[in-house]
Design a protein around this motif. Sequence first.
Motif, PDB file in Angstrom:
ATOM      1  N   ILE A   1      41.664  29.972  24.749  1.00 17.48           N
ATOM      2  CA  ILE A   1      42.232  29.253  25.894  1.00 17.48           C
ATOM      3  C   ILE A   1      42.659  30.234  26.976  1.00 17.48           C
ATOM      4  CG2 ILE A   1      44.140  27.787  26.678  1.00 17.48           C
ATOM      5  CD1 ILE A   1      44.065  26.428  23.909  1.00 17.48           C
ATOM      6  N   LEU A   2      43.308  31.338  26.572  1.00 21.38           N
ATOM      7  CA  LEU A   2      43.759  32.341  27.545  1.00 21.38           C
ATOM      8  C   LEU A   2      42.584  32.902  28.335  1.00 21.38           C
ATOM      9  CD1 LEU A   2      46.076  34.054  28.690  1.00 21.38           C
ATOM     10  CD2 LEU A   2      45.662  35.700  26.854  1.00 21.38           C
ATOM     11  N   GLU A   3      41.491  33.196  27.658  1.00 24.15           N
ATOM     12  CA  GLU A   3      40.306  33.725  28.341  1.00 24.15           C
ATOM     13  C   GLU A   3      39.756  32.720  29.346  1.00 24.15           C
ATOM     14  OE1 GLU A   3      37.638  34.782  25.211  1.00 24.15           O
ATOM     15  OE2 GLU A   3      38.699  36.647  24.718  1.00 24.15           O
ATOM     16  N   LYS A   4      39.671  31.456  28.929  1.00 22.17           N
ATOM     17  CA  LYS A   4      39.142  30.410  29.814  1.00 22.17           C
ATOM     18  C   LYS A   4      40.064  30.186  31.019  1.00 22.17           C
ATOM     19  CE  LYS A   4      36.481  27.839  26.318  1.00 22.17           C
ATOM     20  NZ  LYS A   4      35.185  27.852  26.992  1.00 22.17           N
ATOM     21  N   VAL A   5      41.375  30.194  30.772  1.00 25.01           N
ATOM     22  CA  VAL A   5      42.341  30.009  31.861  1.00 25.01           C
ATOM     23  C   VAL A   5      42.233  31.152  32.869  1.00 25.01           C
ATOM     24  CG1 VAL A   5      44.818  30.139  32.392  1.00 25.01           C
ATOM     25  CG2 VAL A   5      43.998  28.557  30.638  1.00 25.01           C
ATOM     26  N   ASN A   6      42.105  32.374  32.372  1.00 16.86           N
ATOM     27  CA  ASN A   6      42.049  33.517  33.280  1.00 16.86           C
ATOM     28  C   ASN A   6      40.712  33.632  34.016  1.00 16.86           C
ATOM     29  OD1 ASN A   6      44.676  34.395  33.009  1.00 16.86           O
ATOM     30  ND2 ASN A   6      44.238  35.675  31.235  1.00 16.86           N
ATOM     31  N   LYS A   7      39.702  32.908  33.547  1.00 20.29           N
ATOM     32  CA  LYS A   7      38.429  32.859  34.273  1.00 20.29           C
ATOM     33  C   LYS A   7      38.462  31.842  35.414  1.00 20.29           C
ATOM     34  CE  LYS A   7      35.384  34.509  30.582  1.00 20.29           C
ATOM     35  NZ  LYS A   7      34.318  34.146  29.609  1.00 20.29           N
ATOM     36  N   LEU A   8      39.550  31.062  35.506  1.00 19.65           N
ATOM     37  CA  LEU A   8      39.671  30.084  36.584  1.00 19.65           C
ATOM     38  C   LEU A   8      39.834  30.758  37.946  1.00 19.65           C
ATOM     39  CD1 LEU A   8      42.072  27.474  34.885  1.00 19.65           C
ATOM     40  CD2 LEU A   8      39.619  27.205  35.319  1.00 19.65           C
ATOM     41  N   GLY A   9      40.367  31.993  37.933  1.00 16.00           N
ATOM     42  CA  GLY A   9      40.496  32.746  39.180  1.00 16.00           C
ATOM     43  C   GLY A   9      41.684  32.359  40.035  1.00 16.00           C
ATOM     44  N   ILE A  10      42.615  31.579  39.495  1.00 23.79           N
ATOM     45  CA  ILE A  10      43.803  31.187  40.274  1.00 23.79           C
ATOM     46  C   ILE A  10      44.620  32.424  40.639  1.00 23.79           C
ATOM     47  CG2 ILE A  10      45.960  29.875  40.218  1.00 23.79           C
ATOM     48  CD1 ILE A  10      44.468  27.939  38.242  1.00 23.79           C
ATOM     49  N   GLY A  11      44.877  33.263  39.658  1.00 24.62           N
ATOM     50  CA  GLY A  11      45.522  34.551  39.894  1.00 24.62           C
ATOM     51  C   GLY A  11      47.001  34.476  40.193  1.00 24.62           C
ATOM     52  N   PRO A  12      47.648  35.646  40.315  1.00 20.89           N
ATOM     53  CA  PRO A  12      49.091  35.710  40.581  1.00 20.89           C
ATOM     54  C   PRO A  12      49.481  34.955  41.850  1.00 20.89           C
ATOM     55  CG  PRO A  12      48.292  37.856  39.894  1.00 20.89           C
ATOM     56  CD  PRO A  12      47.084  36.992  40.095  1.00 20.89           C
ATOM     57  N   GLN A  13      50.411  34.018  41.679  1.00 21.06           N
ATOM     58  CA  GLN A  13      50.915  33.169  42.776  1.00 21.06           C
ATOM     59  C   GLN A  13      49.811  32.371  43.467  1.00 21.06           C
ATOM     60  OE1 GLN A  13      54.531  32.863  43.740  1.00 21.06           O
ATOM     61  NE2 GLN A  13      54.266  33.445  41.590  1.00 21.06           N
ATOM     62  N   GLY A  14      48.644  32.250  42.818  1.00 18.50           N
ATOM     63  CA  GLY A  14      47.560  31.442  43.361  1.00 18.50           C
ATOM     64  C   GLY A  14      46.712  32.136  44.404  1.00 18.50           C
ATOM     65  N   PHE A  15      46.865  33.470  44.558  1.00 19.15           N
ATOM     66  CA  PHE A  15      46.110  34.206  45.567  1.00 19.15           C
ATOM     67  C   PHE A  15      44.793  34.751  45.049  1.00 19.15           C
ATOM     68  CE2 PHE A  15      50.486  34.747  47.330  1.00 19.15           C
ATOM     69  CZ  PHE A  15      50.271  34.046  48.512  1.00 19.15           C
ATOM     70  N   GLY A  16      44.431  34.378  43.820  1.00 21.30           N
ATOM     71  CA  GLY A  16      43.186  34.841  43.236  1.00 21.30           C
ATOM     72  C   GLY A  16      43.384  36.071  42.371  1.00 21.30           C
ATOM     73  N   GLY A  17      42.554  36.166  41.315  1.00 20.94           N
ATOM     74  CA  GLY A  17      42.657  37.314  40.433  1.00 20.94           C
ATOM     75  C   GLY A  17      42.365  36.945  38.991  1.00 20.94           C
ATOM     76  N   LYS A  18      42.428  37.936  38.118  1.00 19.51           N
ATOM     77  CA  LYS A  18      42.074  37.756  36.712  1.00 19.51           C
ATOM     78  C   LYS A  18      43.241  37.278  35.856  1.00 19.51           C
ATOM     79  CE  LYS A  18      39.510  40.672  34.577  1.00 19.51           C
ATOM     80  NZ  LYS A  18      39.006  41.931  33.962  1.00 19.51           N
ATOM     81  N   ASN A  19      44.451  37.366  36.375  1.00 22.15           N
ATOM     82  CA  ASN A  19      45.637  37.083  35.561  1.00 22.15           C
ATOM     83  C   ASN A  19      46.356  35.826  36.030  1.00 22.15           C
ATOM     84  OD1 ASN A  19      46.106  39.519  33.589  1.00 22.15           O
ATOM     85  ND2 ASN A  19      45.396  40.393  35.524  1.00 22.15           N
ATOM     86  N   THR A  20      45.789  34.681  35.644  1.00 24.71           N
ATOM     87  CA  THR A  20      46.450  33.403  35.903  1.00 24.71           C
ATOM     88  C   THR A  20      47.540  33.174  34.866  1.00 24.71           C
ATOM     89  OG1 THR A  20      44.463  32.461  36.896  1.00 24.71           O
ATOM     90  CG2 THR A  20      46.112  30.900  36.055  1.00 24.71           C
ATOM     91  N   ALA A  21      47.282  33.588  33.611  1.00 24.11           N
ATOM     92  CA  ALA A  21      48.255  33.416  32.526  1.00 24.11           C
ATOM     93  C   ALA A  21      48.438  34.730  31.788  1.00 24.11           C
ATOM     94  CB  ALA A  21      47.789  32.339  31.552  1.00 24.11           C
ATOM     95  N   LEU A  22      49.662  34.943  31.318  1.00 22.39           N
ATOM     96  CA  LEU A  22      49.978  36.125  30.524  1.00 22.39           C
ATOM     97  C   LEU A  22      49.768  35.860  29.035  1.00 22.39           C
ATOM     98  CD1 LEU A  22      53.283  37.185  32.315  1.00 22.39           C
ATOM     99  CD2 LEU A  22      51.019  38.211  32.628  1.00 22.39           C
TER     100      LEU A  22
END
Length: 275
Positions: free
Chosen positions: A222-243
């Motif tokens: 789930i963590l891998e799939k969530v981090n592939k969403l690209g939402i990123g820190p504060q929603g500005f994009g990136g690999k780390n949507t969830a810790l």
Amino acid sequence: VDKVRQEIKEMCIDANYNLGEDVVKAFKKALETEESPTGKNVMEQLLTNAEIAKNEQVPMCQDTGFAVIFVELGQDVKLVGGDLNEAINEGVRQGYTEGYLRKSIVDDPIKGVNTKDNTPAIIHIDIVPGDKVKLTIAPKGGGSENMSAVKMLKPADGREGIINFVVEHVKGAGPNPCPPIVVGVGIGGTFEKVAYLAKKSLLRTLGQPNPDPFYAEMEKEILEKVNKLGIGPQGFGGKNTALAVHIETYPRHIASFPAAVNINCHATRHVEREI
């Protein structure tokens, strides 16, 4: 119960001023993998914010949360000197007042007059073996709490149904819960139990896997799939949507398959003490 009151008072302040080392460690690890310059900058600012809060002893976030209290009460403990629930609420009252923490609770959900002391708390009490009292406080901000969901799936939906539900829910939440987030997932039980499981999962040390390898692997997927969403820190994009993703489970009825999601914002606050 006066000991409980004093501990709760101190814990309210501690949880809002001092970000846990497990969360700080997870942030630093995420910084190493983040490829987005904006995402890196956001996480660096969040770490700086946590450092300022700790050094100056001020709240790390303006939303100091609903005071959610988990009590593990040893069955051999005898409580004297008053009512346990009132002692907990008095501790919250004093902690939020003396710590200059924002008071966010209204006395009626529709008419809505502020109680001016952040009470009443949400109190969960479990009777456990032993002669100790374990207290955990988890201040819960309104923004992340709003991004919660319960879904009554069909048993045939199985493992994939749970994963799809969680990932799609996080996708829909987008930047609203202030990522990078921690995703709490409850599976099983009943309608009310599964929501409790999702919230309680957030108390686990950040990133500590479920003891069952089956669910530990599910958390990882789930963590891998969530981090592939690209939402990123504060929603500005990136690999780390969830810790992290934490799953807690409970037996279910043969005809039911409840699932719940409860999200923590980047300020994942919880403090434990034992009396």
